[in-house]
Design a protein around this motif. Structure first.
Motif, short mmCIF file in Angstrom:
data_model
loop_
_atom_site.label_atom_id
_atom_site.label_comp_id
_atom_site.label_asym_id
_atom_site.label_seq_id
_atom_site.Cartn_x
_atom_site.Cartn_y
_atom_site.Cartn_z
N GLY A 81 0.86 -1.30 -0.01
CA GLY A 81 0.10 -0.10 -0.01
C GLY A 81 0.76 1.11 0.21
O GLY A 81 0.43 2.24 -0.16
N ALA A 82 2.24 1.19 -0.01
CA ALA A 82 3.17 2.25 0.09
C ALA A 82 2.95 3.06 -1.20
O ALA A 82 2.48 2.43 -2.17
N PRO A 83 3.18 4.27 -1.63
CA PRO A 83 3.26 4.90 -2.75
C PRO A 83 4.22 4.32 -3.85
O PRO A 83 5.40 5.03 -3.67
N GLY A 84 4.00 3.43 -4.17
CA GLY A 84 4.86 2.93 -5.34
C GLY A 84 4.55 1.74 -6.14
O GLY A 84 3.25 1.39 -6.09
N GLY A 85 5.14 1.33 -7.20
CA GLY A 85 4.78 0.17 -7.80
C GLY A 85 6.05 -0.10 -9.01
O GLY A 85 7.05 0.48 -9.16
N ALA A 86 5.52 -0.79 -9.92
CA ALA A 86 6.28 -1.27 -11.09
C ALA A 86 5.71 -0.89 -12.27
O ALA A 86 4.51 -1.02 -12.55
N TRP A 87 6.37 -0.54 -13.46
CA TRP A 87 5.98 -0.06 -14.55
C TRP A 87 6.66 -0.75 -15.83
O TRP A 87 7.80 -1.14 -15.49
N ASN A 88 6.04 -0.64 -16.95
CA ASN A 88 6.74 -1.39 -18.14
C ASN A 88 6.40 -0.33 -19.37
O ASN A 88 5.50 0.53 -19.56
N VAL A 89 7.21 -0.45 -20.25
CA VAL A 89 7.12 0.36 -21.42
C VAL A 89 5.83 0.27 -22.35
O VAL A 89 5.60 1.17 -22.85
N ASN A 90 5.34 -0.82 -22.20
CA ASN A 90 3.91 -1.09 -22.86
C ASN A 90 2.72 -0.21 -22.29
O ASN A 90 1.75 -0.32 -22.86
N LYS A 91 3.02 0.20 -21.32
CA LYS A 91 1.76 0.82 -20.30
C LYS A 91 2.25 2.14 -19.86
O LYS A 91 1.67 2.66 -18.89
N ILE A 92 2.98 3.13 -20.65
CA ILE A 92 3.26 4.22 -20.22
C ILE A 92 3.19 5.30 -21.48
O ILE A 92 3.88 4.90 -22.59
N LYS A 93 2.56 6.44 -21.20
CA LYS A 93 2.55 7.41 -22.17
C LYS A 93 2.59 8.82 -21.79
O LYS A 93 2.53 9.06 -20.49
N PHE A 94 2.88 9.83 -22.40
CA PHE A 94 2.71 11.20 -22.21
C PHE A 94 1.32 11.61 -21.68
O PHE A 94 0.48 10.68 -22.14
N LYS A 95 1.06 12.31 -20.96
CA LYS A 95 -0.35 12.62 -20.49
C LYS A 95 -1.16 12.86 -21.47
O LYS A 95 -2.54 12.44 -21.52
N ASP A 96 -0.67 13.58 -22.69
CA ASP A 96 -1.24 13.88 -23.87
C ASP A 96 -1.67 12.71 -24.69
O ASP A 96 -2.43 12.88 -25.94
N GLY A 97 -1.11 11.58 -24.38
CA GLY A 97 -1.43 10.52 -25.20
C GLY A 97 -0.17 9.85 -26.03
O GLY A 97 -0.22 8.92 -26.75
N GLN A 98 0.78 10.93 -26.27
CA GLN A 98 1.88 10.68 -27.11
C GLN A 98 2.74 9.50 -26.42
O GLN A 98 3.00 9.52 -25.36
N PRO A 99 3.52 8.82 -27.31
CA PRO A 99 4.42 7.75 -26.70
C PRO A 99 5.65 8.39 -26.45
O PRO A 99 6.09 9.48 -26.73
N ILE A 100 6.29 7.68 -25.48
CA ILE A 100 7.49 8.14 -24.73
C ILE A 100 8.62 8.00 -25.79
O ILE A 100 9.42 8.85 -26.10
N VAL A 101 8.51 7.03 -26.53
CA VAL A 101 9.49 6.80 -27.62
C VAL A 101 8.81 6.66 -29.10
O VAL A 101 7.86 6.00 -29.16
N ALA A 102 9.38 7.31 -29.89
CA ALA A 102 8.59 7.46 -31.12
C ALA A 102 8.81 5.93 -32.07
O ALA A 102 10.01 5.48 -31.74
N THR A 103 7.79 5.49 -32.53
CA THR A 103 7.88 4.17 -33.03
C THR A 103 8.34 4.53 -34.64
O THR A 103 8.28 5.41 -34.93
N HIS A 104 8.86 3.43 -34.89
CA HIS A 104 9.48 3.45 -36.47
C HIS A 104 8.49 3.12 -37.41
O HIS A 104 7.58 2.21 -37.60
#
Length: 120
Positions: free
Chosen positions: A97-120
């Motif tokens: 319940g502590a403030p934390g967790g695990a993330w992975n690249v498939n489930k993260i974006k900028f708030k506006d919906g843009q991907p973190i890394v541009a796809t080719h």
């Protein structure tokens, strides 16, 4: 003798690496927040994300991600995130319940919906 040393060396590496059992993988949550710090470090990367609750109070969440080598395979670098970036991501929260967790690249974006890394 050499085989025994190899087993001991391998065992040390296996013990040093922790499992992800501390994260609740069956109950992911979506969070939105502002990057305070992005640590592109071995063995795991971290995002310190400032998250506001319903009342407007903010709390720093420590979010653990993959290793830099794994992130690099997905196009990430040490410069992929910077303080002030707004993110929206789905995490596997800490079971404690502590403030934390695990993330992975498939489930993260900028708030506006843009991907973190541009796809080719």
């Amino acid at each position: 003798m050499f085989a025994g040393a190899a087993v001991i060396a391998f065992t040390g590496v296996a013990v040093a690496h922790h499992s992800f059992a501390m994260f609740d993988q069956e109950h992911p949550v979506e969070v939105t927040g502002v990057v305070k710090e992005y640590k592109y470090t071995s063995p795991h990367s971290f995002i310190i994300l400032e998250i506001k609750d319903k009342d407007g109070a903010s709390e720093a969440w420590n979010l653990e991600g993959g290793s830099p080598s794994a992130l690099a395979r997905d196009g990430w670098t040490s410069k992929s995130l910077k303080p002030g970036d707004e993110l929206k991501l789905t995490i596997e929260p800490l079971r404690s319940g502590a403030p934390g967790g695990a993330w992975n690249v498939n489930k993260i974006k900028f708030k506006d919906g843009q991907p973190i890394v541009a796809t080719h």
